[in-house]
Design a protein around this motif. Structure first.
Motif, PDB file in Angstrom:
ATOM      1  N   UNK A 114       0.834  -1.221   0.000  1.00  0.00           N
ATOM      2  CA  UNK A 114       0.000   0.000   0.000  1.00  0.00           C
ATOM      3  C   UNK A 114       0.859   1.259   0.000  1.00  0.00           C
ATOM      4  N   UNK A 115       1.931   1.239   0.793  1.00  0.00           N
ATOM      5  CA  UNK A 115       2.822   2.406   0.846  1.00  0.00           C
ATOM      6  C   UNK A 115       3.418   2.694  -0.523  1.00  0.00           C
ATOM      7  N   UNK A 116       3.752   1.633  -1.264  1.00  0.00           N
ATOM      8  CA  UNK A 116       4.410   1.814  -2.564  1.00  0.00           C
ATOM      9  C   UNK A 116       3.423   2.034  -3.702  1.00  0.00           C
ATOM     10  N   UNK A 117       2.308   1.301  -3.682  1.00  0.00           N
ATOM     11  CA  UNK A 117       1.417   1.282  -4.855  1.00  0.00           C
ATOM     12  C   UNK A 117       0.049   1.901  -4.597  1.00  0.00           C
ATOM     13  N   UNK A 126      -8.826   1.168  -6.256  1.00  0.00           N
ATOM     14  CA  UNK A 126      -9.471   0.137  -7.060  1.00  0.00           C
ATOM     15  C   UNK A 126      -8.506  -1.023  -7.274  1.00  0.00           C
ATOM     16  N   UNK A 127      -9.030  -2.233  -7.105  1.00  0.00           N
ATOM     17  CA  UNK A 127      -8.184  -3.408  -7.251  1.00  0.00           C
ATOM     18  C   UNK A 127      -8.997  -4.456  -8.009  1.00  0.00           C
ATOM     19  N   UNK A 128      -8.402  -5.032  -9.030  1.00  0.00           N
ATOM     20  CA  UNK A 128      -9.059  -6.169  -9.677  1.00  0.00           C
ATOM     21  C   UNK A 128      -8.139  -7.373  -9.514  1.00  0.00           C
ATOM     22  N   UNK A 158      -2.457  -4.306 -20.008  1.00  0.00           N
ATOM     23  CA  UNK A 158      -1.805  -3.215 -20.738  1.00  0.00           C
ATOM     24  C   UNK A 158      -1.964  -1.882 -20.006  1.00  0.00           C
ATOM     25  N   UNK A 159      -0.827  -1.229 -19.753  1.00  0.00           N
ATOM     26  CA  UNK A 159      -0.823   0.097 -19.146  1.00  0.00           C
ATOM     27  C   UNK A 159      -1.132   0.121 -17.655  1.00  0.00           C
ATOM     28  N   UNK A 160      -1.242  -1.061 -17.022  1.00  0.00           N
ATOM     29  CA  UNK A 160      -1.652  -1.127 -15.610  1.00  0.00           C
ATOM     30  C   UNK A 160      -0.464  -1.385 -14.670  1.00  0.00           C
ATOM     31  N   UNK A 161      -0.682  -1.056 -13.375  1.00  0.00           N
ATOM     32  CA  UNK A 161       0.271  -1.452 -12.343  1.00  0.00           C
ATOM     33  C   UNK A 161      -0.102  -2.856 -11.880  1.00  0.00           C
ATOM     34  N   UNK A 191       2.238  -1.136 -17.226  1.00  0.00           N
ATOM     35  CA  UNK A 191       3.047   0.049 -16.909  1.00  0.00           C
ATOM     36  C   UNK A 191       4.148  -0.341 -15.935  1.00  0.00           C
ATOM     37  N   UNK A 192       3.806  -1.203 -14.982  1.00  0.00           N
ATOM     38  CA  UNK A 192       4.758  -1.596 -13.956  1.00  0.00           C
ATOM     39  C   UNK A 192       4.405  -3.001 -13.464  1.00  0.00           C
TER      40      UNK A 192
END
Ligand code: HPA
Ligand code: MG
Length: 225
Positions: free
Chosen positions: A61-64, A101-103, A133-136, A163-164
């Protein structure tokens, strides 16, 4: 300052379980009677897994925590860790009024027969990963052994253009020829022994065991194929 140094060390390798750690006697815990004789010891009790997972959730959570997270659960061995980790992230995000938001998505891999890693890694279908695509992306894995599986998996995931990518691994084994593929978030670093429980299997057995245990020779013989 010292506090931060300790924290960042803890982040890289997790809780280190030394080679000479004998584990806890099975008599001290409850476990399914159908596995009596099949285990040598409890190496990580369920409660400790849960406590460590809570802390990993906080680090994540701290990082993302400022962006949406796409969780990619590596089946089957990662399902329990993933479920508990996602629950803890949800708790933290509710309690801090910082809901993200988390999937959650799934990928299924298979590379082990008995207690041996086979040469061929199978990526067994699952979902269309173009959604990455394009997501963390947070890849959640139960155990990292040689790192070969993880390396192949990351290559596969990278091809979908996230993205990461960050990786959370509950366990990392100290193996002689590991391919420097260490997760960003590690629960525990463990000796090079075959462990089962908390969704980790030996030929599909022992997923219904809540502690992480070392399998006995009797257990290996009994469930060998
Ligand atoms: N146990 C279960 N699955 C595994 C292990 C293990 O020790 N190492 C790699 N996959
Ligand atoms: Mg397995």
């Amino acid at each position: 300052m010292a506090e931060f140094a300790v924290q960042s060390e803890g982040r890289s390798e997790g809780i280190v379980i030394k080679d000479d750690w004998p584990g806890y006697s099975l008599d001290l815990f409850s476990y399914p009677a159908h596995y009596s004789g099949d285990l040598d010891c409890v190496i990580i009790p369920h409660g400790v897994i849960m406590d460590r997972t809570e802390r990993l959730a906080r680090n994540i959570m701290d990082d993302l925590g400022n962006h949406a997270i796409v969780v990619l659960c590596v089946l089957k061995g990662g399902y329990q860790f993933c479920a508990d980790l996602v629950d803890r992230i949800k708790d933290l995000s509710h309690n801090s009024n910082r809901t993200i938001p988390m999937t959650v998505h799934f990928i299924r891999l298979k590379s082990y027969l008995n207690d041996e890693s086979t040469e061929d890694l199978h990526i067994l279908g699952g979902e269309d990963l173009s959604l990455l695509a394009g997501k963390n992306v947070l890849v959640v894995e139960g155990i990292v052994g040689t790192g070969k599986t993880m390396k192949t998996l990351l290559k596969h995931v990278e091809a979908f253009g996230p993205k990461m990518i960050k990786v959370a691994g509950l366990l990392v084994k100290r193996v002689p020829h590991s391919s420097a593929c260490v997760p960003d978030y590690v629960g525990f670093e463990i000796p090079n022994r075959f462990v089962v429980g908390y969704a980790l299997d030996y030929n599909e057995y022992f997923r219904d065991l809540s502690h992480i245990c070392v399998i006995s020779d009797t257990g290996k013989m009994k469930y060998k194929i």
